[in-house]
Design an enzyme around this catalytic site. Structure first.
Site, PDB file in Angstrom:
ATOM      1  N   SER A 124      58.781 -59.729   5.804  1.00  0.00           N
ATOM      2  CA  SER A 124      57.668 -60.079   6.686  1.00  0.00           C
ATOM      3  C   SER A 124      57.860 -61.472   7.256  1.00  0.00           C
ATOM      4  O   SER A 124      58.474 -62.347   6.616  1.00  0.00           O
ATOM      5  CB  SER A 124      56.376 -60.043   5.856  1.00  0.00           C
ATOM      6  N   TYR A 150      51.215 -62.292  -2.107  1.00  0.00           N
ATOM      7  CA  TYR A 150      51.906 -61.215  -1.381  1.00  0.00           C
ATOM      8  C   TYR A 150      53.132 -61.779  -0.655  1.00  0.00           C
ATOM      9  O   TYR A 150      54.246 -61.258  -0.778  1.00  0.00           O
ATOM     10  CB  TYR A 150      50.954 -60.553  -0.368  1.00  0.00           C
ATOM     11  N   LYS A 154      57.514 -61.305  -1.106  1.00  0.00           N
ATOM     12  CA  LYS A 154      58.520 -60.994  -0.066  1.00  0.00           C
ATOM     13  C   LYS A 154      59.656 -62.020  -0.126  1.00  0.00           C
ATOM     14  O   LYS A 154      60.831 -61.669  -0.015  1.00  0.00           O
ATOM     15  CB  LYS A 154      57.864 -60.998   1.324  1.00  0.00           C
TER      16      LYS A 154
HETATM   17  P1  NAD Z   1      51.715 -48.818   3.318  1.00  0.00           P
HETATM   18  O1  NAD Z   1      50.791 -49.254   2.248  1.00  0.00           O
HETATM   19  O2  NAD Z   1      51.199 -47.904   4.381  1.00  0.00           O
HETATM   20  O3  NAD Z   1      53.036 -48.156   2.691  1.00  0.00           O
HETATM   21  C1  NAD Z   1      53.576 -48.587   1.476  1.00  0.00           C
HETATM   22  C2  NAD Z   1      53.747 -47.364   0.594  1.00  0.00           C
HETATM   23  O4  NAD Z   1      54.300 -47.778  -0.659  1.00  0.00           O
HETATM   24  C3  NAD Z   1      52.433 -46.645   0.282  1.00  0.00           C
HETATM   25  O5  NAD Z   1      52.552 -45.282   0.658  1.00  0.00           O
HETATM   26  C4  NAD Z   1      52.256 -46.815  -1.234  1.00  0.00           C
HETATM   27  O6  NAD Z   1      51.630 -45.688  -1.806  1.00  0.00           O
HETATM   28  C5  NAD Z   1      53.691 -47.005  -1.691  1.00  0.00           C
HETATM   29  N1  NAD Z   1      53.830 -47.758  -2.932  1.00  0.00           N
HETATM   30  C6  NAD Z   1      53.300 -48.970  -3.258  1.00  0.00           C
HETATM   31  N2  NAD Z   1      53.674 -49.332  -4.499  1.00  0.00           N
HETATM   32  C7  NAD Z   1      54.465 -48.336  -4.977  1.00  0.00           C
HETATM   33  C8  NAD Z   1      55.146 -48.113  -6.203  1.00  0.00           C
HETATM   34  N3  NAD Z   1      55.071 -48.985  -7.199  1.00  0.00           N
HETATM   35  N4  NAD Z   1      55.861 -46.980  -6.357  1.00  0.00           N
HETATM   36  C9  NAD Z   1      55.944 -46.069  -5.357  1.00  0.00           C
HETATM   37  N5  NAD Z   1      55.313 -46.209  -4.175  1.00  0.00           N
HETATM   38  C10 NAD Z   1      54.582 -47.331  -3.986  1.00  0.00           C
HETATM   39  O7  NAD Z   1      52.310 -50.152   3.998  1.00  0.00           O
HETATM   40  P2  NAD Z   1      53.161 -50.332   5.325  1.00  0.00           P
HETATM   41  O8  NAD Z   1      52.314 -51.060   6.297  1.00  0.00           O
HETATM   42  O9  NAD Z   1      53.813 -49.069   5.700  1.00  0.00           O
HETATM   43  O10 NAD Z   1      54.242 -51.370   4.803  1.00  0.00           O
HETATM   44  C11 NAD Z   1      55.525 -50.972   4.353  1.00  0.00           C
HETATM   45  C12 NAD Z   1      56.273 -52.204   3.891  1.00  0.00           C
HETATM   46  O11 NAD Z   1      56.361 -53.137   4.962  1.00  0.00           O
HETATM   47  C13 NAD Z   1      55.590 -52.948   2.741  1.00  0.00           C
HETATM   48  O12 NAD Z   1      56.575 -53.419   1.860  1.00  0.00           O
HETATM   49  C14 NAD Z   1      54.900 -54.090   3.429  1.00  0.00           C
HETATM   50  O13 NAD Z   1      54.709 -55.198   2.581  1.00  0.00           O
HETATM   51  C15 NAD Z   1      55.878 -54.407   4.553  1.00  0.00           C
HETATM   52  N6  NAD Z   1      55.251 -55.086   5.682  1.00  0.00           N
HETATM   53  C16 NAD Z   1      54.142 -54.541   6.268  1.00  0.00           C
HETATM   54  C17 NAD Z   1      53.513 -55.206   7.333  1.00  0.00           C
HETATM   55  C18 NAD Z   1      52.261 -54.648   7.955  1.00  0.00           C
HETATM   56  O14 NAD Z   1      51.521 -55.399   8.593  1.00  0.00           O
HETATM   57  N7  NAD Z   1      51.972 -53.348   7.846  1.00  0.00           N
HETATM   58  C19 NAD Z   1      54.028 -56.419   7.790  1.00  0.00           C
HETATM   59  C20 NAD Z   1      55.180 -56.938   7.182  1.00  0.00           C
HETATM   60  C21 NAD Z   1      55.786 -56.257   6.137  1.00  0.00           C
HETATM   61  C1  UD1 Z   2      48.462 -61.625   7.687  1.00  0.00           C
HETATM   62  C2  UD1 Z   2      48.803 -62.380   6.407  1.00  0.00           C
HETATM   63  C3  UD1 Z   2      50.311 -62.373   6.195  1.00  0.00           C
HETATM   64  C4  UD1 Z   2      50.846 -60.924   6.207  1.00  0.00           C
HETATM   65  C5  UD1 Z   2      50.414 -60.226   7.502  1.00  0.00           C
HETATM   66  C6  UD1 Z   2      50.828 -58.760   7.543  1.00  0.00           C
HETATM   67  C7  UD1 Z   2      47.065 -64.051   5.968  1.00  0.00           C
HETATM   68  C8  UD1 Z   2      46.730 -65.507   5.951  1.00  0.00           C
HETATM   69  N1  UD1 Z   2      48.284 -63.733   6.462  1.00  0.00           N
HETATM   70  O1  UD1 Z   2      49.087 -62.248   8.767  1.00  0.00           O
HETATM   71  O2  UD1 Z   2      50.633 -62.980   4.962  1.00  0.00           O
HETATM   72  O3  UD1 Z   2      52.251 -60.921   6.150  1.00  0.00           O
HETATM   73  O4  UD1 Z   2      48.979 -60.306   7.622  1.00  0.00           O
HETATM   74  O5  UD1 Z   2      50.227 -58.048   6.496  1.00  0.00           O
HETATM   75  O6  UD1 Z   2      46.285 -63.226   5.545  1.00  0.00           O
HETATM   76  N2  UD1 Z   2      42.027 -61.939  12.664  1.00  0.00           N
HETATM   77  C9  UD1 Z   2      40.699 -62.093  13.000  1.00  0.00           C
HETATM   78  N3  UD1 Z   2      39.776 -61.343  12.326  1.00  0.00           N
HETATM   79  C10 UD1 Z   2      40.122 -60.455  11.340  1.00  0.00           C
HETATM   80  C11 UD1 Z   2      41.497 -60.292  11.015  1.00  0.00           C
HETATM   81  C12 UD1 Z   2      42.415 -61.062  11.694  1.00  0.00           C
HETATM   82  O7  UD1 Z   2      40.343 -62.885  13.881  1.00  0.00           O
HETATM   83  O8  UD1 Z   2      39.223 -59.825  10.760  1.00  0.00           O
HETATM   84  C13 UD1 Z   2      43.039 -62.733  13.400  1.00  0.00           C
HETATM   85  C14 UD1 Z   2      43.809 -63.701  12.514  1.00  0.00           C
HETATM   86  O9  UD1 Z   2      43.172 -64.948  12.423  1.00  0.00           O
HETATM   87  C15 UD1 Z   2      45.156 -63.758  13.257  1.00  0.00           C
HETATM   88  C16 UD1 Z   2      45.287 -62.381  13.901  1.00  0.00           C
HETATM   89  O10 UD1 Z   2      43.972 -61.841  13.946  1.00  0.00           O
HETATM   90  O11 UD1 Z   2      45.101 -64.725  14.281  1.00  0.00           O
HETATM   91  C17 UD1 Z   2      46.178 -61.431  13.113  1.00  0.00           C
HETATM   92  O12 UD1 Z   2      45.728 -61.388  11.756  1.00  0.00           O
HETATM   93  P1  UD1 Z   2      46.384 -60.386  10.673  1.00  0.00           P
HETATM   94  O13 UD1 Z   2      46.414 -59.017  11.245  1.00  0.00           O
HETATM   95  O14 UD1 Z   2      45.666 -60.589   9.385  1.00  0.00           O
HETATM   96  O15 UD1 Z   2      47.902 -60.864  10.556  1.00  0.00           O
HETATM   97  P2  UD1 Z   2      48.528 -62.305  10.224  1.00  0.00           P
HETATM   98  O16 UD1 Z   2      47.489 -63.360  10.272  1.00  0.00           O
HETATM   99  O17 UD1 Z   2      49.710 -62.457  11.086  1.00  0.00           O
END
Ligand code: NAD
Ligand code: UD1
Length: 335
Positions: A124, A150, A154
């Site tokens: 991330s 969290y 990562k």
């Molecule tokens: P998600 O929660 O939709 O998918 C993650 C999946 O992992 C889920 O289906 C959950 O059931 C499974 N899981 C969690 N712990 C587990 C375990 N111990 N054993 C087996 N399965 C397990 O999340 P996502 O948005 O698809 O994210 C996927 C990956 O990308 C994650 O590692 C997340 O941290 C990373 N990521 C997501 C975002 C985002 O904003 N969505 C941003 C940056 C990184």
């Molecule tokens: C957040 C996490 C980051 C994580 C990422 C993806 C924090 C401080 N950071 O990042 O660690 O990797 O999500 O899971 O939590 N916003 C609002 N109202 C809301 C929600 C968000 O105004 O209810 C704004 C935030 O201030 C930001 C933008 O929307 O400016 C995006 O927020 P968000 O989706 O939470 O992502 P990140 O802040 O990038």
């Protein structure tokens, strides 16, 4: 090539499964279904014509993990599984370290034992912490100023993968640093499940539109940005999924790190306006104070992924909003 997707029924994993299957890869999925539904497998089948083999297994269950690897004979792993609720990670840090870091250790041990040496990891932009600059490149120092457990998990996993690749010269590690994934598949069948704990902007916008949350709290309109709200690099999940296909095709020994983002930053108010335009409805919001740990503006420099993987984003915020609304319609029909 046979690939195991951990967390493959989740939001990003399911979209990646679709793109991999479309390109002819043999995909199997392992997930404990903590944050996803088994019905996603049927949806993947509806889109691609292929239902991936599924293991309901937890990364922390070592004997079950070994069985999966023994049966699977995989060529590569894409590691999406993890817990991702930032707020919850502050309240329950050990749960996050155990699941995300502990789970990855188990996975890497299995890969080593069963001779699987290619891994693509879901990292991330959070690992960059606060660089004091908005545009982020892969060579920047990471791990300083991360504001929640969290994000720490990562960073720790990235460091662990780098150490493992150093010790095991055959290992091929690709770390993908996602910016802010949004949107859904154009079919409306898969998307971000609005049932999980939302703290990110898009799931909250979705819940406000369905009436489950009264209004969006905009975290500050006094940032040094054109409209005063925070700016992020929102990437369509299908573009992100295609980034994984590009990555697996270009795996090489050692560690390769890529930003997956668009290179553009969009403000919270611009996101609200885009949602309103796509839905034709007003979205209730109020401006509140800043959220602790938030940065004013960050976006990816996606040049390295373009040059080395031949990948760049194609879809827009408008596509993401239209696909999200389509997904919500399908979701309402399914209930
Ligand atoms: P998600 O929660 O939709 O998918 C993650 C999946 O992992 C889920 O289906 C959950 O059931 C499974 N899981 C969690 N712990 C587990 C375990 N111990 N054993 C087996 N399965 C397990 O999340 P996502 O948005 O698809 O994210 C996927 C990956 O990308 C994650 O590692 C997340 O941290 C990373 N990521 C997501 C975002 C985002 O904003 N969505 C941003 C940056 C990184
Ligand atoms: C957040 C996490 C980051 C994580 C990422 C993806 C924090 C401080 N950071 O990042 O660690 O990797 O999500 O899971 O939590 N916003 C609002 N109202 C809301 C929600 C968000 O105004 O209810 C704004 C935030 O201030 C930001 C933008 O929307 O400016 C995006 O927020 P968000 O989706 O939470 O992502 P990140 O802040 O990038």
């Amino acid at each position: 090539m046979k690939i195991l997707l951990t967390g493959g029924t989740g939001y990003i994993g399911s979209h990646t499964a679709v793109e991999l299957i479309r390109q002819g890869y043999d995909v199997e999925i392992l997930d404990n279904l903590f944050n996803s539904k088994i019905t996603v497998l049927d949806d993947i089948e509806k889109i691609t014509g292929v239902k991936p083999k599924f293991y309901k297994v937890d990364l922390l269950d070592v004997p079950a993990m070994k069985k999966v690897f023994e049966e699977g004979k995989y060529d590569a792993v894409m590691h999406f599984a993890g817990l991702k609720a930032v707020g919850e990670s502050v309240e329950k840090p050990l749960k996050y370290y155990e699941n995300n870091v502990g789970g990855t250790i188990n996975l890497l041990k299995c890969m080593k034992k069963y001779g699987v040496d290619k891994i693509v990891f879901s990292s991330s932009a959070t690992v960059y912490g606060d660089q004091g600059t908005a545009e982020l490149t892969e060579d920047m120092q990471t791990g300083v100023g991360i504001t929640n457990p969290y994000g720490e998990t990562k960073h720790i996993i990235e460091e662990m993968l780098i150490d493992v690749a150093e010790a095991e010269p055959k290992f091929e590690v690709t770390i993908l640093r996602y910016f802010n994934p949004v949107g859904a598949h154009e079919s409306g069948l898969i998307g971000e499940d609005p049932n999980d704990i939302p703290n990110n902007l898009m799931p909250i916008i979705m819940k406000v539109s369905t009436g489950e949350i009264k209004e969006l709290c905009v975290y500050g309109d006094d940032y040094d940005t054109p409209d005063g709200t925070g700016m992020r690099d929102y990437i369509h999940v299908v573009d992100l999924a295609k980034g994984h296909v590009a990555a697996i095709e270009k795996m090489k020994p050692g560690v390769s790190i890529y930003n997956l983002g668009t290179g553009k930053a969009t403000s919270v108010f611009e996101m609200v306006a885009a949602f309103e335009k796509a839905s034709g409805e007003k979205l209730a919001y109020k401006v509140v104070g800043r959220r602790a740990g938030d940065l004013p503006k960050i976006f990816a420099n996606p040049k390295k992924a373009k040059e080395e993987l031949g990948w760049e984003t194609e879809l827009t915020i408008e596509d993401a909003m239209n696909d999200t609304i389509n997904y919500l319609k399908h979701d309402a029909e399914r209930q």
